[in-house]
Scaffold this motif. Structure first.
Motif, PDB file in Angstrom:
ATOM      1  N   VAL A   1       0.853  -1.183   0.000  1.00 13.07           N
ATOM      2  CA  VAL A   1       0.000   0.000   0.000  1.00 13.07           C
ATOM      3  C   VAL A   1       0.886   1.229   0.000  1.00 13.07           C
ATOM      4  N   GLU A   2       0.493   2.227  -0.775  1.00 16.76           N
ATOM      5  CA  GLU A   2       1.228   3.498  -0.733  1.00 16.76           C
ATOM      6  C   GLU A   2       0.207   4.609  -0.563  1.00 16.76           C
ATOM      7  N   ILE A   3       0.353   5.411   0.499  1.00 15.87           N
ATOM      8  CA  ILE A   3      -0.606   6.497   0.686  1.00 15.87           C
ATOM      9  C   ILE A   3       0.101   7.834   0.785  1.00 15.87           C
ATOM     10  N   GLY A   4      -0.547   8.838   0.172  1.00 13.67           N
ATOM     11  CA  GLY A   4      -0.021  10.201   0.206  1.00 13.67           C
ATOM     12  C   GLY A   4      -0.518  10.935   1.439  1.00 13.67           C
ATOM     13  N   PHE A   5      -0.014  12.155   1.610  1.00 16.54           N
ATOM     14  CA  PHE A   5      -0.338  12.934   2.802  1.00 16.54           C
ATOM     15  C   PHE A   5      -1.844  13.246   2.876  1.00 16.54           C
ATOM     16  N   ASP A   6      -2.413  13.674   1.745  1.00 22.12           N
ATOM     17  CA  ASP A   6      -3.838  14.020   1.745  1.00 22.12           C
ATOM     18  C   ASP A   6      -4.703  12.808   2.058  1.00 22.12           C
ATOM     19  N   GLU A   7      -4.299  11.660   1.513  1.00 22.38           N
ATOM     20  CA  GLU A   7      -5.057  10.436   1.786  1.00 22.38           C
ATOM     21  C   GLU A   7      -5.008  10.073   3.263  1.00 22.38           C
ATOM     22  N   LEU A   8      -3.811  10.224   3.836  1.00 25.05           N
ATOM     23  CA  LEU A   8      -3.653   9.894   5.254  1.00 25.05           C
ATOM     24  C   LEU A   8      -4.559  10.795   6.095  1.00 25.05           C
ATOM     25  N   VAL A   9      -4.487  12.095   5.805  1.00 19.06           N
ATOM     26  CA  VAL A   9      -5.279  13.069   6.558  1.00 19.06           C
ATOM     27  C   VAL A   9      -6.773  12.798   6.367  1.00 19.06           C
ATOM     28  N   ALA A  10      -7.138  12.370   5.157  1.00 17.45           N
ATOM     29  CA  ALA A  10      -8.555  12.110   4.854  1.00 17.45           C
ATOM     30  C   ALA A  10      -9.095  10.896   5.608  1.00 17.45           C
ATOM     31  N   MET A  11      -8.205  10.078   6.161  1.00 15.53           N
ATOM     32  CA  MET A  11      -8.683   8.936   6.944  1.00 15.53           C
ATOM     33  C   MET A  11      -9.345   9.398   8.248  1.00 15.53           C
ATOM     34  N   GLY A  12      -9.142  10.679   8.584  1.00 13.07           N
ATOM     35  CA  GLY A  12      -9.746  11.222   9.799  1.00 13.07           C
ATOM     36  C   GLY A  12      -8.717  11.357  10.900  1.00 13.07           C
ATOM     37  N   LEU A  13      -8.647  12.543  11.468  1.00 18.00           N
ATOM     38  CA  LEU A  13      -7.626  12.803  12.481  1.00 18.00           C
ATOM     39  C   LEU A  13      -8.246  12.882  13.876  1.00 18.00           C
ATOM     40  N   ASP A  14      -7.568  12.285  14.826  1.00 16.96           N
ATOM     41  CA  ASP A  14      -7.986  12.386  16.221  1.00 16.96           C
ATOM     42  C   ASP A  14      -6.798  12.822  17.061  1.00 16.96           C
ATOM     43  N   GLU A  15      -7.095  13.385  18.221  1.00 18.02           N
ATOM     44  CA  GLU A  15      -6.032  13.817  19.134  1.00 18.02           C
ATOM     45  C   GLU A  15      -5.717  12.714  20.137  1.00 18.02           C
ATOM     46  N   TYR A  16      -4.436  12.589  20.456  1.00 21.06           N
ATOM     47  CA  TYR A  16      -3.981  11.618  21.442  1.00 21.06           C
ATOM     48  C   TYR A  16      -2.940  12.290  22.323  1.00 21.06           C
ATOM     49  N   ALA A  17      -3.100  12.178  23.637  1.00 24.76           N
ATOM     50  CA  ALA A  17      -2.072  12.709  24.535  1.00 24.76           C
ATOM     51  C   ALA A  17      -1.129  11.557  24.877  1.00 24.76           C
ATOM     52  N   ILE A  18       0.139  11.719  24.534  1.00 24.69           N
ATOM     53  CA  ILE A  18       1.133  10.660  24.768  1.00 24.69           C
ATOM     54  C   ILE A  18       2.437  11.298  25.247  1.00 24.69           C
ATOM     55  N   THR A  19       3.014  10.719  26.282  1.00 26.44           N
ATOM     56  CA  THR A  19       4.315  11.183  26.772  1.00 26.44           C
ATOM     57  C   THR A  19       5.425  10.382  26.105  1.00 26.44           C
ATOM     58  N   LEU A  20       6.277  11.104  25.390  1.00 23.84           N
ATOM     59  CA  LEU A  20       7.388  10.485  24.666  1.00 23.84           C
ATOM     60  C   LEU A  20       8.622  10.470  25.578  1.00 23.84           C
ATOM     61  N   THR A  21       9.398   9.398  25.532  1.00 20.98           N
ATOM     62  CA  THR A  21      10.584   9.300  26.389  1.00 20.98           C
ATOM     63  C   THR A  21      11.745   8.721  25.604  1.00 20.98           C
ATOM     64  N   CYS A  22      12.924   9.272  25.837  1.00 14.08           N
ATOM     65  CA  CYS A  22      14.130   8.779  25.162  1.00 14.08           C
ATOM     66  C   CYS A  22      14.839   7.774  26.059  1.00 14.08           C
ATOM     67  N   VAL A  23      15.363   6.726  25.454  1.00 13.39           N
ATOM     68  CA  VAL A  23      16.114   5.711  26.197  1.00 13.39           C
ATOM     69  C   VAL A  23      17.357   6.331  26.850  1.00 13.39           C
ATOM     70  N   SER A  24      17.836   7.446  26.283  1.00 14.60           N
ATOM     71  CA  SER A  24      19.030   8.106  26.821  1.00 14.60           C
ATOM     72  C   SER A  24      18.716   8.986  28.022  1.00 14.60           C
ATOM     73  N   ASN A  25      17.458   9.022  28.441  1.00 12.35           N
ATOM     74  CA  ASN A  25      17.118   9.844  29.593  1.00 12.35           C
ATOM     75  C   ASN A  25      17.713   9.246  30.864  1.00 12.35           C
ATOM     76  N   GLU A  26      18.576  10.014  31.529  1.00 13.64           N
ATOM     77  CA  GLU A  26      19.155   9.569  32.795  1.00 13.64           C
ATOM     78  C   GLU A  26      18.141   9.822  33.898  1.00 13.64           C
ATOM     79  N   VAL A  27      18.363   9.215  35.051  1.00 14.71           N
ATOM     80  CA  VAL A  27      17.509   9.494  36.200  1.00 14.71           C
ATOM     81  C   VAL A  27      17.535  11.010  36.452  1.00 14.71           C
ATOM     82  N   GLY A  28      16.355  11.617  36.520  1.00 15.99           N
ATOM     83  CA  GLY A  28      16.278  13.067  36.730  1.00 15.99           C
ATOM     84  C   GLY A  28      16.448  13.876  35.457  1.00 15.99           C
ATOM     85  N   GLY A  29      16.597  13.229  34.302  1.00 16.52           N
ATOM     86  CA  GLY A  29      16.901  13.914  33.049  1.00 16.52           C
ATOM     87  C   GLY A  29      15.685  14.527  32.377  1.00 16.52           C
ATOM     88  N   ASP A  30      15.939  15.285  31.293  1.00 18.48           N
ATOM     89  CA  ASP A  30      14.836  16.003  30.653  1.00 18.48           C
ATOM     90  C   ASP A  30      14.548  15.540  29.224  1.00 18.48           C
TER      91      ASP A  30
END
Ligand SMILES: Nc1nc2c(c(=O)[nH]1)N[C@H]1C(S)=C(S)[C@@H](COP(=O)(O)O)O[C@H]1N2
Ligand SMILES: [Mo]
Length: 521
Positions: A268-297
């Motif tokens: 399957v190959e989809i373009g940007f407009d097609e992707l957006v046309a699938m319908g957009l929803d909001e999701y709250a997600i906390t992203l974390t890096c593996v390189s985050n040290e204890v107390g890191g940002d």
């Protein structure tokens, strides 16, 4: 005495000839890159190659020393290396021509190898390195010849230099300096034009994403009001950035597409407009890096706007024996994500196009990236994503896997003290201790704080947005004068307690309780 001074001055002349030739090399290469091969800048290609091959500890050292400027530091180091090599080429060309030109040719060959093997290399990717090598060699030969003429004019002369020699030497200096300076201007100008005229910034600013079908609801009490506490949502400008890209990839949404292939029923190959046309929803997600040290940002929380990855995978039809999706970026970066983390109905893994109410910022993956709750970014959050290859862990390997990191890496239950800052001095009396804690996909049950060797005290938690985001916590402390250690630990909703033992970030994320020293006066 006089002779050795002469020899030294002509050695400096030779170094100058080398440096000016290097500037000509880079200027010709940048100019050619601007005209025929945007991605073919030798200095960036070599830099990118260095990023990919430097051993992991050195990469960590660079990140911890230079932080977000790590790439600038690398380019500066590279520029210094070029300068030293160029000076050597200049001296060699004066003493043993054509050894200097040989050095330029070797540098050219290395640039060529780097540019044509970079991901995203176009048909003319070879041209900048070749143009640079030719221009640099010609400059070196001409400048060295000019320098030798100055030397010859002085050779065997009486201690009082004849006027022609002085004129000739001065002539060389002027020509070499002018050549170097104008090449520098042309090279930097071409690089700046190349970076700016990609104009993806303008495309992003003009982009209007449709309104989300559903938005994140923020319950009362989701955000605590404490000075120095991280905001519930991390503003885009403050959001940490981690990637291997030396320059931010410029991807035009109009030409972007996502290919889903590998162990699927149909590609399957989809373009940007097609992707957006699938319908957009909001999701709250906390992203974390593996390189985050204890107390890191290296952790941040955002509202992402996007489409579930599972909806796109369903279009392709995933074969039952697959267990991994290898997501690939335009810049060649890859991440290995367990298939279940993308297809389970309970997990909102998404292809994100928006971040905190705007199109994705360029450095956060414009126009499309992945965001998967509960997995460290390096195994899930591919920015500038263009391919999802359905495969198996047995058959495929992602960017970080041969570089000392686990192929699979769930985010570890963690908590952080934001205030008082480590090493801070506060006045005695009531002092709020506050921070954040996260256990994506599970949720935080409890955060406890201990002062010195006292009893664990339960902190107040903010109302969680969902189980994929961090919560804020707060404990009011009656601080008495003296030095005190404040320790924090969290418990997740499955009853797991944050691991006390300190372990390093490699191979799959740090553990340990954060303990900070606070001075009360
Ligand atoms: N193309 C690409 N995507 C990438 C990376 C990368 O190096 N290249 N790094 C990953 C890592 S290690 C992390 S932690 C997240 C960070 O995303 P951010 O920079 O938007 O915070 O992106 C991930 N996606
Ligand atoms: Mo990361």
């Amino acid at each position: 005495m006089e002779r050795s001074r002469e020899r030294a001055s002509s050695r400096y002349g030779a170094m100058l000839a080398g440096a000016a030739s290097a500037a000509v090399f880079l200027a010709a290469a940048e100019l050619t890159a601007l005209l025929v091969a945007r991605e073919g800048s030798p200095i960036l290609a070599v830099g990118g190659f260095v990023v990919d091959v430097v051993p992991q500890p050195l990469k960590e050292f660079a990140i911890s020393t230079f932080g977000e400027r790590d790439k600038d530091a690398l380019l500066l180091g590279l520029a210094l290396a070029v300068l030293v090599a160029a000076a050597i080429a200049g001296v060699l060309e004066r003493l043993r021509p054509p050894l200097g030109v040989v050095v330029v040719a070797v540098a050219g060959a290395a640039s060529l190898a780097a540019t044509v093997t970079r991901p995203g290399a176009t048909a003319f990717a070879w041209a900048p390195a070749v143009a640079g090598t030719i221009a640099g060699s010609v400059a070196l030969v001409l400048l060295s010849r000019r320098l030798r003429r100055g030397d010859d004019a002085g050779a065997g002369a009486p201690s009082e230099a004849p006027p022609e020699k002085g004129t000739s030497r001065r002539g060389f200096l002027v020509i070499a300096a002018l050549t170097g300076a104008s090449a520098l201007v042309v090279g930097l100008g071409a690089r700046a034009l190349n970076a700016a005229s990609s104009s993806v910034t303008a495309l992003r600013e003009a982009l209007r994403l449709p309104s989300p079908r559903s938005t994140v609801s923020v319950p009362d009490g989701a955000e605590l009001d404490v000075d120095g506490l991280s905001p519930l949502f991390t503003p885009n400008a403050d959001f940490y950035r981690v990637d291997t890209a030396l320059t931010v990839p410029a991807v035009d949404p109009a030409t972007w597409s996502l290919v889903v292939d590998g162990m699927v029923d149909r590609r399957v190959e989809i373009g940007f407009d097609e992707l957006v046309a699938m319908g957009l929803d909001e999701y709250a997600i906390t992203l974390t890096c593996v390189s985050n040290e204890v107390g890191g940002d290296l952790v941040g929380n955002a509202i992402w706007l996007g489409v579930p990855v599972r909806d796109v995978l369903r279009m392709a039809g995933v074969r039952p024996d697959a267990d991994m999706v290898l997501s690939r970026s335009v810049d060649g970066y890859t991440a290995s994500t367990p298939l279940a983390s993308l297809t389970d109905d309970g997990v909102d893994a998404i292809l994100a196009v928006g971040m905190n109410g705007e199109p994705l910022p360029l450095e956060h993956g414009f126009p499309v990236r992945m965001v998967v709750p509960g997995l460290y970014g390096y195994v899930s959050a591919t920015k500038w994503v263009t391919e999802l290859k359905v495969t198996t862990f047995a058959a495929d390997e992602a960017y970080w896997t041969p570089r000392g990191y686990s192929a699979e890496a769930p985010i570890k239950l963690s908590s952080r003290i934001d205030t008082p800052r480590a090493g801070a001095s506060v006045t005695a009396g009531r002092v709020p201790i506050a921070g954040v804690a996260w256990a994506q996909t599970v949720g935080i049950e409890r955060v406890e704080v201990r002062v010195d060797d006292g009893a664990w005290q339960e902190a107040t938690l903010s109302s969680p947005l969902n189980e994929d985001t961090w919560v804020q916590w707060r404990l009011d402390w009656d601080a008495e004068p003296g030095a005190h250690y404040v320790t924090v630990r969290a418990t997740d909703k499955d009853g797991g307690i944050q691991v006390e033992e300190r372990t390093p970030i490699a191979p799959d994320g740090a553990t340990g309780w954060q303990r900070t020293l606070v001075t009360v006066g």
